[in-house]
Design a protein around this motif. Sequence first.
Motif, PDB file in Angstrom:
ATOM      1  N   TYR A 387       0.970  -1.180  -0.518  1.00 38.88           N
ATOM      2  CA  TYR A 387      -0.294  -0.175   0.423  1.00 38.88           C
ATOM      3  C   TYR A 387       0.907   1.745  -0.685  1.00 38.88           C
ATOM      4  O   TYR A 387       0.505   1.904  -0.580  1.00 38.88           O
ATOM      5  N   ARG A 388       1.435   1.020   0.647  1.00 37.52           N
ATOM      6  CA  ARG A 388       3.046   2.913   0.823  1.00 37.52           C
ATOM      7  C   ARG A 388       3.202   2.649  -0.665  1.00 37.52           C
ATOM      8  O   ARG A 388       3.615   3.898  -0.595  1.00 37.52           O
ATOM      9  N   LEU A 389       4.261   1.893  -1.128  1.00 39.41           N
ATOM     10  CA  LEU A 389       5.004   1.702  -2.201  1.00 39.41           C
ATOM     11  C   LEU A 389       3.667   2.105  -3.451  1.00 39.41           C
ATOM     12  O   LEU A 389       4.501   3.414  -4.241  1.00 39.41           O
ATOM     13  N   LEU A 390       2.721   1.994  -3.677  1.00 36.27           N
ATOM     14  CA  LEU A 390       2.147   1.986  -4.849  1.00 36.27           C
ATOM     15  C   LEU A 390       0.987   3.440  -4.048  1.00 36.27           C
ATOM     16  O   LEU A 390       0.434   3.828  -5.099  1.00 36.27           O
ATOM     17  N   SER A 391       0.953   3.755  -3.355  1.00 40.74           N
ATOM     18  CA  SER A 391       0.745   4.907  -3.142  1.00 40.74           C
ATOM     19  C   SER A 391       1.253   6.310  -2.593  1.00 40.74           C
ATOM     20  O   SER A 391       0.962   7.635  -2.902  1.00 40.74           O
ATOM     21  N   ASP A 392       2.310   6.161  -2.354  1.00 41.73           N
ATOM     22  CA  ASP A 392       3.863   7.585  -1.811  1.00 41.73           C
ATOM     23  C   ASP A 392       4.932   7.102  -3.020  1.00 41.73           C
ATOM     24  O   ASP A 392       5.794   6.425  -3.238  1.00 41.73           O
ATOM     25  N   ALA A 393       4.990   8.581  -3.566  1.00 48.65           N
ATOM     26  CA  ALA A 393       5.144   9.056  -5.022  1.00 48.65           C
ATOM     27  C   ALA A 393       7.008   8.898  -4.393  1.00 48.65           C
ATOM     28  O   ALA A 393       7.629   7.659  -5.362  1.00 48.65           O
ATOM     29  N   GLY A 394       6.967   9.150  -3.049  1.00 46.09           N
ATOM     30  CA  GLY A 394       8.550   9.065  -3.236  1.00 46.09           C
ATOM     31  C   GLY A 394       9.462   8.568  -2.661  1.00 46.09           C
ATOM     32  O   GLY A 394      10.847   7.742  -2.990  1.00 46.09           O
ATOM     33  N   PHE A 395       7.933   6.726  -1.451  1.00 50.09           N
ATOM     34  CA  PHE A 395       8.759   5.732  -1.629  1.00 50.09           C
ATOM     35  C   PHE A 395       8.331   4.548  -2.171  1.00 50.09           C
ATOM     36  O   PHE A 395      10.094   4.483  -2.620  1.00 50.09           O
ATOM     37  N   LEU A 396       8.007   5.211  -3.382  1.00 53.06           N
ATOM     38  CA  LEU A 396       8.529   4.383  -4.844  1.00 53.06           C
ATOM     39  C   LEU A 396       9.259   4.847  -5.909  1.00 53.06           C
ATOM     40  O   LEU A 396      10.019   3.615  -6.204  1.00 53.06           O
ATOM     41  N   ARG A 397       9.614   5.991  -4.916  1.00 52.63           N
ATOM     42  CA  ARG A 397      11.027   7.088  -5.988  1.00 52.63           C
ATOM     43  C   ARG A 397      11.784   5.860  -5.594  1.00 52.63           C
ATOM     44  O   ARG A 397      13.015   5.453  -5.999  1.00 52.63           O
ATOM     45  N   ALA A 410       5.647   6.000 -12.445  1.00 50.29           N
ATOM     46  CA  ALA A 410       3.852   7.485 -12.903  1.00 50.29           C
ATOM     47  C   ALA A 410       3.361   5.745 -12.591  1.00 50.29           C
ATOM     48  O   ALA A 410       1.567   5.909 -12.698  1.00 50.29           O
ATOM     49  N   ALA A 411       2.815   4.468 -13.860  1.00 50.26           N
ATOM     50  CA  ALA A 411       2.346   3.684 -14.140  1.00 50.26           C
ATOM     51  C   ALA A 411       1.996   3.218 -13.148  1.00 50.26           C
ATOM     52  O   ALA A 411       0.576   2.906 -12.964  1.00 50.26           O
ATOM     53  N   LEU A 412       2.810   2.712 -12.434  1.00 49.83           N
ATOM     54  CA  LEU A 412       1.998   2.234 -10.847  1.00 49.83           C
ATOM     55  C   LEU A 412       1.260   2.989  -9.927  1.00 49.83           C
ATOM     56  O   LEU A 412       0.888   2.513  -8.788  1.00 49.83           O
ATOM     57  N   LEU A 413       2.034   3.949  -9.879  1.00 50.67           N
ATOM     58  CA  LEU A 413       1.164   4.793  -8.326  1.00 50.67           C
ATOM     59  C   LEU A 413      -0.246   5.255  -8.541  1.00 50.67           C
ATOM     60  O   LEU A 413      -0.508   5.208  -9.781  1.00 50.67           O
TER      61      LEU A 413
END
Length: 673
Positions: A387-397, A410-413
Motif C-alpha cells: 500500500y505504501r509503495l503504490l500510494s507514496d510517490a517518494g517511497f516508490l521513487r 508513474a504507471a504504478l502509482l
Amino acid sequence: MPAEPSTLAAERAHLAASRDALRRMREHARGLSADAAADWVSRQFLESLLDQRVAALADHPDTPLFFGRMDRDAAVPSDLPDVMYVGRRHVHDGPEGRPLVLDWRAPVSRAFYQAGPADPMGWRLRRRFGFQGGELTAFEDEPLDGPAGGGTGPSRILTDEIERPRTGPMRDIVATIQPDQDVIVRAELPRTVCVQGAPGTGKTAVGLHRAAYLLFTHRERLSKSGVLIVGPNRAFLSYISAVLPALGEVRVEQATVDDLLGAPAGDEPAAVSALKGDARMARVVSRALWAHVRKPEDGLVVTRGASRHRLAGHEVRETAAALRGTTRYGSGRAAFAQRLAHRILVLMEQRGEAPDDRVQDQVARSAPVRRLLDQVWPKVTPEQVLYRLLSDAGFLRTAAKGVLEEDEQAALLWRRPARSHRSARWTAADRALLDELGDLIERTASLGHLVVDEAQDLSAMQLRALGRRCGTGSATVLGDLAQGTTAWSARSWTDVLAHLGQEGEVTELTLGFRVPGTVLDYAARLLPHVAPELERPRSLRAGAGALEVRRVPDLLPAAVRAAREALERPGSVGLIVPDAGAAAHASALEAAGLAHAVLGPGHDGAARLLVVPAALAKGLEYDHVIVAEPAAIAAAEERGLARLYVALTRAVTSLTVLHQADLPAELCDPPAP
C-alpha cells in the motif's frame, strides 16, 4: 484382428477373476481396524490411510481394469512371468499375492509402452484390448519379434480409444500413452520437466500421469511433502478432476493461482498488470520492505533490579546492520531482539552476575527492547508495505531507483489511493507482489512436487510465487507458447524455468492425437503470427471432412442450427463464443429449446452442450466445436489471435467456424507448404 471366440472367452474370464480379486482386496481393506494405534492422533491418521486405501481400490464397472497384455519371449532368460496384464492398478489373488494385473506405473510395465521390434525388451507380443461399456469386446496383437519398421500401421483399438466420443470430465490416457509421452511420465522425481505441447498432443494428460507415477514410485516421501496441480481456472480443474482418482490417486490437491495467492478484488489496465508482473518488481518490493528498518538513533538501557545495563548507539547500529538483508524480515526482527538481549547478558556477566537463557528471553521481551525494536525494526504486513509503495510517490521513487524508469513508476502509482491497506482492492498482479513480500517476511512452505499447466500465461512474479512452493522439490511445467493470451505471457521456456527457480529440460511434443489434421492445419495458419519460433504441429489423424467454415447472414440463428446438427452426432458439443456474446447465444439456444449450460463460475461443464466464453476455453476439449465470429474473438484483447488459436484447437472430431463479419486476415492466409 478378429476376436477368436475361445481367446476372447479366456480373456473375459481373466477380467472376471481380476474384478473378483479386486473386490476381495477392497473387502479386506474395509475389515482392517485402526484400534491398535497407540493414541488418538495415531488412530485418526491410520483411519485416514485406511479410508484412502479403500477409495483407491474402488472398481468402476465401465472402466477397463486392464487394457493390455505382454507375452514373454521364452528364448530370453528372465524371472518375469510368461504373461503380464497391464492395468490402472495392481490386483493380486490369494494369500500368496499372485499378480493378476500389474500397475501401469510398475517398472516392469514400462515395456508395454516402450517395447518394439527394434527393442523387444524381452517380450514377443503386445496385446491391446477393446472395451465397450466395461465389457471386453475385442483384442489386437502386435508381434514384437519381427523386423523393425515392419508394422502394419497404427493400432485400430488405440485409434478408436483416442477418438471415442466423450461427455463430462477428461479421461485418463493410460491405455494410449505413446513412447515419447511415456519417457516424460517416468522422469524421476528430482528432475523438473518442461513440456512445450501443441494442441492435442496430450501435454496435460502427460503431466497428470507423471503425478500419478511419482506418487506410486515415491509414495512415502510425497505423502508427507505433498503434490499440487495448478491450473488456469476452476472450469479447467473440474474438467481434469476425474483423471487421478481413476488412477487410484484420491488425495492430490488442485488449485488455481488465485486460490493460492488470493482472489483479485480489483482490475487495472493490462499494461500496468504486465509491469507489476515483471521480474524486476521482486527487487523493488524487497527494497520497499527493508526500507522499514531504520538506523537506530539512541542506545539501549535495560534495568534489572538495582542495576542498569547500557548499550551505546553504535553497538545497536552494528547489531542491526549485521542482520539487515541477510535473513527474512520476520526472523531478522526476532534475531535482532535476541542479539540485543545477548549483549545485555554479556554486560551482566562482566559485572559478576550469572544469567541463563531464561534471563535472555526475559530481556528480549522487556519493554525497553520492545520499544527499540518497534522503532528500528517495526512489524509490518505485506499489505502495509505494498500500500505504501503504490500510494507514496517518494517511497516508490526510492525503492524503484535504478530499476524502473520514471514513466514506469508513474504507471504504478495509484491515482486515487484507498484510505488504507485494509480497504485496498488488490488486483491479480498485486496478489503476486503480496506473496513475494510475504515470503520475504516469513518463509513459504515447499511441496514435494508441483504440476503447473498453461504455465505460459503466468507472469514472472506469479511463477516466482509457484517456484517458492516447490523450492525444495521438483516441478512438471506444461504449456504452449502459441496459446499465451495474457499481457505477460511468456516467450521462452528458459525464462519460465528461471523464474520458477528450477533447472529443467524442455521437451517439445508436436504430434497431435486429439485434434484432426484438417482442423490443426487450419488453426496453424495463425502460428506465424502468435509464435513463429515454434515447429508447426502435425496430427496423427487426417480428419477428412472434420472442418467446415461457413459465412452466415445472421450469427445467432446459424449457431443454433449448427448446435442442433452437432447434437445429432454422439459426443460433447462446445459452442465457443466471444466473451461478450455468451449471454446472447445462451438466450438463442434457450428460445430454440436446446438444453445447454454456460461455462463459468456457476457451472462445472457437465452438460452435453456448453456455451463456452473464449477466455475459458483453454485446456478443454469437445467432440464437436462451433466457433462463432472469429474476428470478434481476435479483436477482444491484445493477444486475441492467440485466444482464437486456442478456440480453434478444442475439437476432437469436428470444427464448424461461423462468421458474419470477415475472417481475420491472418486466418485467410494459405496453409504453409
